[in-house]
Design a protein around this motif. Structure first.
Motif: not given
Length: 296
Positions: A17-21
């Motif tokens: 659900g997301s990319y680490p930024l």
């Protein structure tokens, strides 16, 4: 390098659900002066499931530029990279240079079992934190009222997050702030002892403001130590490097969510200020390992 984020890059991360930024910020040794022609084959390619937002740099006093987009990471995101607009929209124009981003992304993905990552890179060559350095290369001090590098960074951070992972069909991937990489300090070590002695307080301030901007007060930070550089006109290019480096170590030592990383001993230079290609590769790897240790 492709100018659009492929659908496969998005689909492979759909389960999380997301990319680490990761935020990559600082001055020229973060921007990167390594030569793409000197990259090893494993880094001289587009990296699968790694996205980067690397906007154009602007001078202090100039408004931030409303341009830039997420693209897949590949060679050419060092000094000289830029975006242009043409009849097809915004286009990323790689340069012949690279910085720590390539090795960092490759290593951090390995350490995190191949999970995709997103990088926001904003580093202005010559920029200081202290507002009173005599050369007009740009200033990161967030308390300066005029438009400066902090203003630009803040604008691009918000712009990048609002356009996170948008592909041609308008699909958006969420970003989750995961860490800050800071490579800067040469300009604060170049002029006076007083400027160098203010670095500890100034570094703590900029880290605090970045954490506040992301909404993560304990966001991990990896600080790269300033190296002793060469000589310019017969004098040391960074006469106060020792003071700045001690400040960097102290800031990291006093912060449970920060780490200090030294460039490799005996590393190479291309000029009195900038690392050689191999040093950017090794520095990126070391920063990835330090970041992974902070979040483990």
């Amino acid at each position: 390098m492709t100018d659009d984020i492929s659908r496969s890059s998005l689909e492979k991360e759909s389960s999380s659900g997301s990319y680490p930024l990761y935020i990559l910020a600082g001055q020229s040794n973060m921007d990167g002066m390594g030569f793409v022609l000197e990259l090893p084959p494993d880094l001289n390619r587009t990296q699968e499931n790694v996205l980067i937002y690397n906007p154009n740099r602007k001078d202090d006093g100039e408004p931030p530029e409303d341009i830039g987009r997420w693209v897949e990471l590949g060679p050419g995101h060092g000094y000289g990279h830029r975006f242009i607009r043409n009849e097809e929209g915004e286009m990323s124009l790689p340069s012949g240079r690279f910085g720590p981003e390539l090795a960092f992304a490759a290593r951090i993905r390995t350490l995190h079992a191949g999970r995709g990552v997103a990088l926001l890179k904003y580093a202005r060559s010559g920029s200081s934190i202290h507002p009173e350095t005599p050369d007009d290369w740009g200033c990161w001090d967030p308390d300066v009222e005029d438009v400066n590098q902090w203003t630009h960074f803040k604008y691009y951070y918000r712009r990048a997050v609002s356009r996170a992972g948008r592909d041609r069909d308008g699909e958006v991937l969420k970003l989750s702030p995961a860490g800050i990489l800071w490579v800067q300090g040469e300009s604060d070590a170049a002029y006076t002892k007083e400027i160098a002695e203010a670095y500890e307080e100034n570094l703590e301030k900029i880290i605090g403001r970045m954490r506040k901007l992301t909404g993560h007060p304990q966001l991990p930070v990896v600080i790269a130590g300033v190296s002793e550089t060469g000589r310019e006109e017969g004098r040391p290019a960074l006469p106060w490097a020792g003071i700045v480096r001690q400040a960097q170590e102290k800031v990291a030592g006093n912060d449970a969510c920060a780490a200090f990383v030294r460039p490799p001993e005996g590393h190479g230079w291309i000029d009195p200020w900038h690392y050689d290609s191999q040093t950017y590769i090794e520095l990126g790897r070391r920063m990835a390992e330090a970041m992974a240790e902070l979040v483990s």
